[in-house]
Design a protein around this motif. Structure first.
Motif, PDB file in Angstrom:
ATOM      1  N   ALA A  99       0.880  -1.092   0.118  1.00 25.69           N
ATOM      2  CA  ALA A  99       0.052   0.038  -0.118  1.00 25.69           C
ATOM      3  C   ALA A  99       0.913   1.260  -0.062  1.00 25.69           C
ATOM      4  O   ALA A  99       2.171   1.442   0.361  1.00 25.69           O
ATOM      5  CB  ALA A  99      -0.774   0.003   1.092  1.00 25.69           C
ATOM      6  N   PRO A 100       0.335   2.323  -0.398  1.00 26.31           N
ATOM      7  CA  PRO A 100       1.395   3.598  -0.636  1.00 26.31           C
ATOM      8  C   PRO A 100       1.748   4.009   1.183  1.00 26.31           C
ATOM      9  O   PRO A 100       1.190   3.959   2.007  1.00 26.31           O
ATOM     10  CB  PRO A 100       0.085   4.798  -0.955  1.00 26.31           C
ATOM     11  N   GLY A 101       3.058   4.246   0.836  1.00 24.76           N
ATOM     12  CA  GLY A 101       3.670   4.454   2.106  1.00 24.76           C
ATOM     13  C   GLY A 101       3.840   3.349   3.321  1.00 24.76           C
ATOM     14  O   GLY A 101       4.296   3.706   4.242  1.00 24.76           O
ATOM     15  N   LYS A 102       3.562   2.107   2.894  1.00 23.28           N
ATOM     16  CA  LYS A 102       3.792   1.251   3.533  1.00 23.28           C
ATOM     17  C   LYS A 102       4.802   0.186   2.862  1.00 23.28           C
ATOM     18  O   LYS A 102       4.992   0.160   1.715  1.00 23.28           O
ATOM     19  CB  LYS A 102       2.446   0.188   3.872  1.00 23.28           C
ATOM     20  N   GLU A 103       5.367  -0.677   3.864  1.00 26.89           N
ATOM     21  CA  GLU A 103       6.261  -1.981   3.403  1.00 26.89           C
ATOM     22  C   GLU A 103       5.540  -2.786   2.607  1.00 26.89           C
ATOM     23  O   GLU A 103       4.350  -3.362   2.837  1.00 26.89           O
ATOM     24  CB  GLU A 103       7.107  -2.432   4.502  1.00 26.89           C
ATOM     25  N   ARG A 104       6.212  -3.580   1.712  1.00 24.03           N
ATOM     26  CA  ARG A 104       5.513  -4.856   1.129  1.00 24.03           C
ATOM     27  C   ARG A 104       5.121  -5.815   2.212  1.00 24.03           C
ATOM     28  O   ARG A 104       5.978  -6.253   2.823  1.00 24.03           O
ATOM     29  CB  ARG A 104       6.358  -5.131  -0.111  1.00 24.03           C
ATOM     30  N   GLU A 105       4.052  -6.451   2.111  1.00 24.84           N
ATOM     31  CA  GLU A 105       4.073  -7.592   2.980  1.00 24.84           C
ATOM     32  C   GLU A 105       3.357  -8.867   2.253  1.00 24.84           C
ATOM     33  O   GLU A 105       2.656  -8.716   1.460  1.00 24.84           O
ATOM     34  CB  GLU A 105       2.829  -7.127   4.261  1.00 24.84           C
ATOM     35  N   LEU A 106       3.692  -9.963   2.977  1.00 24.23           N
ATOM     36  CA  LEU A 106       3.273 -11.219   2.504  1.00 24.23           C
ATOM     37  C   LEU A 106       1.742 -11.368   2.850  1.00 24.23           C
ATOM     38  O   LEU A 106       1.278 -11.317   3.852  1.00 24.23           O
ATOM     39  CB  LEU A 106       4.094 -12.331   3.095  1.00 24.23           C
ATOM     40  N   VAL A 107       0.882 -11.737   1.763  1.00 31.00           N
ATOM     41  CA  VAL A 107      -0.552 -11.752   1.840  1.00 31.00           C
ATOM     42  C   VAL A 107      -0.691 -13.446   2.071  1.00 31.00           C
ATOM     43  O   VAL A 107      -1.411 -13.877   2.963  1.00 31.00           O
ATOM     44  CB  VAL A 107      -1.366 -11.176   0.763  1.00 31.00           C
ATOM     45  N   ALA A 108      -0.158 -14.061   1.280  1.00 33.69           N
ATOM     46  CA  ALA A 108      -0.515 -15.529   1.259  1.00 33.69           C
ATOM     47  C   ALA A 108       0.615 -16.308   0.131  1.00 33.69           C
ATOM     48  O   ALA A 108       1.105 -15.682  -0.455  1.00 33.69           O
ATOM     49  CB  ALA A 108      -1.852 -16.002   0.509  1.00 33.69           C
ATOM     50  N   SER A 109       0.731 -17.580   0.867  1.00 30.67           N
ATOM     51  CA  SER A 109       1.919 -18.610   0.300  1.00 30.67           C
ATOM     52  C   SER A 109       1.218 -19.833  -0.104  1.00 30.67           C
ATOM     53  O   SER A 109       0.403 -20.064   0.783  1.00 30.67           O
ATOM     54  CB  SER A 109       3.029 -18.302   1.041  1.00 30.67           C
ATOM     55  N   ILE A 110       1.599 -20.573  -0.820  1.00 31.87           N
ATOM     56  CA  ILE A 110       1.398 -21.796  -1.145  1.00 31.87           C
ATOM     57  C   ILE A 110       2.509 -22.805  -1.495  1.00 31.87           C
ATOM     58  O   ILE A 110       3.440 -22.157  -2.618  1.00 31.87           O
ATOM     59  CB  ILE A 110       0.234 -22.118  -2.227  1.00 31.87           C
ATOM     60  N   THR A 111       2.863 -23.719  -0.867  1.00 32.57           N
ATOM     61  CA  THR A 111       4.274 -24.576  -1.299  1.00 32.57           C
ATOM     62  C   THR A 111       3.817 -25.483  -2.566  1.00 32.57           C
ATOM     63  O   THR A 111       2.531 -25.337  -3.055  1.00 32.57           O
ATOM     64  CB  THR A 111       4.254 -25.676  -0.047  1.00 32.57           C
ATOM     65  N   ARG A 112       4.774 -25.858  -3.106  1.00 32.90           N
ATOM     66  CA  ARG A 112       4.709 -26.990  -4.287  1.00 32.90           C
ATOM     67  C   ARG A 112       3.773 -28.060  -3.883  1.00 32.90           C
ATOM     68  O   ARG A 112       3.198 -28.591  -5.027  1.00 32.90           O
ATOM     69  CB  ARG A 112       6.094 -27.275  -4.550  1.00 32.90           C
ATOM     70  N   ASP A 113       3.460 -28.356  -2.590  1.00 32.96           N
ATOM     71  CA  ASP A 113       2.736 -29.428  -2.453  1.00 32.96           C
ATOM     72  C   ASP A 113       1.381 -28.919  -2.151  1.00 32.96           C
ATOM     73  O   ASP A 113       0.332 -29.719  -1.861  1.00 32.96           O
ATOM     74  CB  ASP A 113       3.123 -30.313  -1.268  1.00 32.96           C
ATOM     75  N   GLY A 114       1.125 -27.705  -1.954  1.00 31.73           N
ATOM     76  CA  GLY A 114      -0.368 -27.176  -2.006  1.00 31.73           C
ATOM     77  C   GLY A 114      -0.736 -26.754  -0.410  1.00 31.73           C
ATOM     78  O   GLY A 114      -1.954 -26.210  -0.283  1.00 31.73           O
ATOM     79  N   SER A 115       0.345 -26.672   0.335  1.00 30.13           N
ATOM     80  CA  SER A 115       0.085 -26.124   1.728  1.00 30.13           C
ATOM     81  C   SER A 115      -0.045 -24.633   1.815  1.00 30.13           C
ATOM     82  O   SER A 115       0.850 -23.946   0.827  1.00 30.13           O
ATOM     83  CB  SER A 115       1.132 -26.621   2.659  1.00 30.13           C
ATOM     84  N   THR A 116      -0.837 -24.012   2.365  1.00 32.84           N
ATOM     85  CA  THR A 116      -1.050 -22.776   2.408  1.00 32.84           C
ATOM     86  C   THR A 116      -1.092 -22.005   3.634  1.00 32.84           C
ATOM     87  O   THR A 116      -1.050 -22.571   4.954  1.00 32.84           O
ATOM     88  CB  THR A 116      -2.589 -22.268   1.806  1.00 32.84           C
ATOM     89  N   ASN A 117      -0.668 -20.672   3.660  1.00 30.35           N
ATOM     90  CA  ASN A 117      -0.466 -19.860   4.976  1.00 30.35           C
ATOM     91  C   ASN A 117      -0.874 -18.335   4.321  1.00 30.35           C
ATOM     92  O   ASN A 117      -0.858 -17.923   3.093  1.00 30.35           O
ATOM     93  CB  ASN A 117       1.008 -19.576   5.312  1.00 30.35           C
ATOM     94  N   TYR A 118      -1.583 -17.599   5.568  1.00 32.40           N
ATOM     95  CA  TYR A 118      -2.244 -16.174   5.148  1.00 32.40           C
ATOM     96  C   TYR A 118      -1.657 -15.272   6.116  1.00 32.40           C
ATOM     97  O   TYR A 118      -1.514 -15.740   7.341  1.00 32.40           O
ATOM     98  CB  TYR A 118      -3.626 -16.663   5.265  1.00 32.40           C
ATOM     99  N   LEU A 119      -1.533 -13.986   5.640  1.00 30.07           N
ATOM    100  CA  LEU A 119      -1.662 -13.045   6.805  1.00 30.07           C
ATOM    101  C   LEU A 119      -2.793 -13.107   7.747  1.00 30.07           C
ATOM    102  O   LEU A 119      -4.032 -13.270   7.046  1.00 30.07           O
ATOM    103  CB  LEU A 119      -1.458 -11.685   5.787  1.00 30.07           C
ATOM    104  N   GLU A 120      -2.816 -12.876   8.672  1.00 28.18           N
ATOM    105  CA  GLU A 120      -3.764 -13.064   9.642  1.00 28.18           C
ATOM    106  C   GLU A 120      -4.979 -12.327   9.298  1.00 28.18           C
ATOM    107  O   GLU A 120      -6.226 -12.583   9.543  1.00 28.18           O
ATOM    108  CB  GLU A 120      -3.419 -12.529  11.273  1.00 28.18           C
ATOM    109  N   SER A 121      -4.670 -11.095   8.901  1.00 30.81           N
ATOM    110  CA  SER A 121      -5.907 -10.192   8.661  1.00 30.81           C
ATOM    111  C   SER A 121      -6.764 -10.436   7.123  1.00 30.81           C
ATOM    112  O   SER A 121      -7.677 -10.116   7.066  1.00 30.81           O
ATOM    113  CB  SER A 121      -5.446  -8.956   8.357  1.00 30.81           C
ATOM    114  N   VAL A 122      -6.149 -11.629   6.434  1.00 28.54           N
ATOM    115  CA  VAL A 122      -6.999 -11.997   5.127  1.00 28.54           C
ATOM    116  C   VAL A 122      -7.811 -13.511   5.355  1.00 28.54           C
ATOM    117  O   VAL A 122      -8.335 -13.749   4.596  1.00 28.54           O
ATOM    118  CB  VAL A 122      -6.298 -11.846   4.037  1.00 28.54           C
ATOM    119  N   LYS A 123      -7.257 -14.153   6.673  1.00 31.29           N
ATOM    120  CA  LYS A 123      -7.601 -15.289   6.874  1.00 31.29           C
ATOM    121  C   LYS A 123      -9.213 -15.445   6.592  1.00 31.29           C
ATOM    122  O   LYS A 123      -9.700 -14.506   7.147  1.00 31.29           O
ATOM    123  CB  LYS A 123      -7.246 -15.791   8.173  1.00 31.29           C
TER     124      LYS A 123
END
Length: 114
Positions: free
Chosen positions: A39-63
């Motif tokens: 977002a403008p004026g903010k640092e880049r943040e990780l929102v979601a990730s998915i491993t090659r096997d399909g496991s996922t993780n999310y930023l708490e605010s978007v879960k």
């Protein structure tokens, strides 16, 4: 490596968007993939990730609102975003860590009006 993201836009709060990213130049199925946002004026943040096997993780605010998925055959990555909020407004980037470096696609802008 090329990462082509698309699907951003201007929506109202509560609406949905689906971001897409197509990867080329890598053996896609071997790599974990990520969505970041900035977002403008903010640092880049990780929102979601998915491993090659399909496991996922999310930023708490978007879960419970966002879902990351992938199709290894189509070399594609998606981010389904539901119940969008004004604080989700940002440029969203597809990312992969490849040969010791973060690789980024061109961002796609998501703007959520209240």
């Amino acid at each position: 490596v090329q990462l082509q993201a698309s699907g951003g836009g201007l929506v109202q709060a509560g609406e949905s968007l689906r971001l897409s990213c197509h990867a080329s130049g890598i053996n896609f199925r071997l790599f974990d993939m990520n969505w970041y946002r900035q977002a403008p004026g903010k640092e880049r943040e990780l929102v979601a990730s998915i491993t090659r096997d399909g496991s996922t993780n999310y930023l708490e605010s978007v879960k419970d609102r966002f879902t990351i998925s992938r199709d290894n055959v189509r070399r594609s990555l998606w981010l389904q975003m539901n119940n969008l909020k004004p604080e989700d407004t940002a440029a969203y980037y597809c990312n992969v860590f490849f040969r010791g470096n973060d690789r980024w696609g061109r961002g796609t802008q998501v703007t959520v009006s209240s």
